[in-house]
Write an enzyme that holds these catalytic residues in place. Structure first.
Site, mmCIF file in Angstrom:
data_model
loop_
_atom_site.group_PDB
_atom_site.id
_atom_site.type_symbol
_atom_site.label_atom_id
_atom_site.label_comp_id
_atom_site.label_asym_id
_atom_site.label_seq_id
_atom_site.Cartn_x
_atom_site.Cartn_y
_atom_site.Cartn_z
ATOM 1 C CB THR A 365 -0.856 -0.105 1.284
ATOM 2 O OG1 THR A 365 -1.605 -1.293 1.192
ATOM 3 C CG2 THR A 365 -1.723 1.080 1.522
ATOM 4 C CG ASN A 385 -4.807 -6.571 -0.113
ATOM 5 O OD1 ASN A 385 -4.315 -6.099 0.902
ATOM 6 N ND2 ASN A 385 -5.355 -7.770 -0.128
HETATM 7 O O1 DON Z 1 -6.873 -2.178 3.523
HETATM 8 C C1 DON Z 1 -6.035 -2.821 4.124
HETATM 9 O O2 DON Z 1 -5.957 -2.858 5.337
HETATM 10 C C2 DON Z 1 -5.003 -3.588 3.319
HETATM 11 N N1 DON Z 1 -5.544 -3.920 2.037
HETATM 12 C C3 DON Z 1 -3.773 -2.759 3.197
HETATM 13 C C4 DON Z 1 -2.681 -3.470 2.480
HETATM 14 C C5 DON Z 1 -1.340 -2.973 2.770
HETATM 15 O O3 DON Z 1 -1.157 -2.058 3.532
HETATM 16 C C6 DON Z 1 -0.209 -3.675 2.150
HETATM 17 N N2 DON Z 1 1.010 -2.982 2.420
HETATM 18 N N3 DON Z 1 2.018 -3.318 2.747
#
Ligand code: DON
Length: 554
Positions: A365, A385
């Site tokens: 993210t 994601n």
């Molecule tokens: O919305 C969420 O909590 C996850 N899809 C976030 C994913 C994420 O932070 C991946 N990063 N390292």
């Protein structure tokens, strides 16, 4: 010391000492990639406000950070405008209309490996483009075409990839080939640092959206390409795309001492969980506890366990499940939970459940933080994601689709990619938004803009944001140190404290083990990008853990 005592003891007493009216803001951007940060700064220098800059940065990240920046994903924005008004925009993905509760389970009710994380069935309806147009319509100040042009030019001319990006692109080549046998636009035998990444298909897609507006993505040729790409086993329809709408929501607010937290409400768990963490901590006198010491790690981990246990039961998309927000944000409730903590020994996670609310009364993210010369502030966390999302490239359109469906609870009690456990509150339903941990946050101090921050990191987002705030507010660090400090994380289940290698030592392991903790070392926990404004000085903290990059307008 004084600051720490005031944070904890004067909880509830909101003291507005010396509210400063004469400001001297300097625009600043901190984001996950230098190219995106530079574009954000150009927008600010050319008269755009923080919202305009955030749109240009979001689009630029879709080009220069393709593993996380996106137009095929979604996210959340918290902003606070110069008049003090705060807004929360939810451009989170949604489940397709044909989605159903057990869609990732086999006939024996077992989770089918990778179905919610790879390929067409893992894709949620993207929200990013609608979010961009919605934010611009309400709060933007310059022509949106100009904001698109920065990213279009970056995609056409290309940019030199970093070492980390080359490694990541090489690592995922087999997945790209598997999920895109005919359309692997990131294919290369071996990517090297400084290779130029040009994306002409993506530039064309961005031009279509620029020229046709939001419909350029959700209707017509780009939408048709999305459907064609996932046609083999995907369930998204043209109607799903046409019906997507981002939603303005009321931010979560928490007053503590002379600070005010402004953060994301459901379908993110971020704002509620962060508030609970702060409230539980406020029941302890931590003046005598030093930063990242055994006692500190123990106390925060015990608090984190309880907050994540609540998350697993009580949090989901409020439009589909009645999230007990008020009760979770009740100080007495959190105090009661906090007082169950034994300061000497770990409570095993199996002995911790969600709290009883009184119902009678009823990597990858990316985050960026921006402020402009007028004091408007924007905090955006956006994602596909996991790295490169579903790994599915939209045919000839140069962009990736998310795998956000994995953020739902596929089966009660079974962990998702981040080990997070969910239940009824976050089960799959048509058009529901999957629960998130993304925590874009703004903090006021004495009624004035103070801190803009957030992080990627899946389940570790909330604890990364929490610890960064404490570093700044309780331990008086400058923002770059606050962001860079080693972090640790507990999420209730699995019953482990994850500790960054930099913080690990044999003696720490020994003492924490004796207290009943299981310790696992990890590389990076979160990548925080933050901007601080205090005493008329703007400073940025761009996490040393990645290619993050902060700049201040000269
Ligand atoms: O919305 C969420 O909590 C996850 N899809 C976030 C994913 C994420 O932070 C991946 N990063 N390292």
């Amino acid at each position: 010391m004084k600051i720490r005592r005031s944070l904890l003891c004067l909880y509830f007493i909101i003291t507005f000492i010396g509210c400063n009216k004469n400001h001297n803001y300097t625009g600043a951007v901190s984001s996950g990639h230098p190219e995106a940060t530079k574009i954000g700064i150009q927008v600010l220098e050319n008269g755009g406000n923080a919202i305009d800059a955030s749109i240009a940065v979001q689009l630029a990240l879709a080009v220069c950070l393709p593993n996380a920046g996106n137009i095929g994903g979604g996210g959340f924005m918290i902003c606070r405008m110069e008049d003090g008004q705060a807004y929360a925009l939810d451009f989170r993905e949604k489940a397709p209309k044909k989605a159903f509760k057990n869609m990732y389970l086999d006939d024996n009710n077992q989770i089918i490996d990778s179905l919610s994380t790879y390929g067409s069935l893992s894709v949620g309806i993207p929200g990013t483009i609608d979010g961009i147009f919605e934010a611009h319509k309400k709060l933007g100040s310059i022509d949106i075409d100009i904001l698109f042009n920065y990213a279009i030019q970056l995609a056409e001319i290309g940019f030199p990839i970093t070492k980390r990006q080359a490694d990541k692109l090489n690592y995922y080549q087999q997945d790209f080939i598997k999920y895109n046998p005919k359309n692997n636009y990131l294919q290369n035998d071996k990517w090297q640092e400084y290779d130029t990444l040009k994306q002409l298909d993506l530039a064309n897609t961005l031009k279509i959206i620029r020229d046709k507006g939001c419909d350029g993505f959700y209707k017509g040729e780009v939408a048709e390409s999305i459907i064609e790409t996932i046609s083999e086993n995907g369930i998204i329809t043209l109607e799903d795309l046409e019906d997507y709408k981002s939603i303005w929501r009321n931010p979560i607010n928490l007053n503590f001492s002379n600070y005010k937290l402004i953060s994301m409400p459901p379908p993110s768990s971020g704002g509620i969980a962060l508030s609970q963490l702060i409230m539980m901590l406020s029941n302890f006198d931590i003046d005598s506890i030093s930063h990242n010491s055994v006692d500190y790690i123990h106390l925060l981990s015990e608090i984190e366990k309880r907050v994540y246990a609540d998350r697993s039961i009580y949090l989901g998309d409020n439009d589909y499940f009645d999230v007990p927000t008020e009760k979770l944000l009740n100080f007495d409730y959190n105090k009661k939970r906090a007082l169950e903590i034994n300061t000497q020994y770990a409570t095993p996670s199996n002995q911790i459940s969600h709290g009883q609310l009184n119902y009678k009364e009823s990597e990858e993210t990316t985050h960026f933080s921006i402020i402009d010369k007028d004091g408007n502030a924007v905090s955006v966390t956006t994602t596909l994601n996991t790295n490169y999302g579903s790994k599915v490239f939209v045919n000839n359109r140069g962009f990736l689709l998310n795998n956000e469906m994995d953020d739902f609870s596929s089966k009660p009690g079974e962990p998702n990619t981040y080990g997070l456990i969910g239940s009824y509150a976050n089960e799959i339903e048509p058009e529901k938004r999957m629960l998130s941990s993304m925590t874009p946050t703004i903090i006021e101090k004495n009624n004035n803009l103070f801190l803009v921050l957030g992080s990627p990191g899946g389940s570790t987002i909330i604890t990364s944001v929490f610890q960064t705030i404490l570093n700044l507010i309780l331990f008086d660090m400058d923002i770059q140190s606050a962001v860079d400090m080693p972090r640790f994380h507990h999420q209730w289940k699995p019953d482990n404290i994850y500790i960054e290698k930099e913080l690990y030592s044999d003696s720490l392991l020994q003492i924490l083990s004796n207290m009943g903790h299981k310790i696992i070392t990890r590389n990076n926990i979160g990548h925080v990008n933050a901007v601080v404004y205090e005493n008329n000085i703007t400073s940025v903290g761009a996490d040393k853990r990645g290619d993050n990059f902060g700049l201040i307008v000269k």
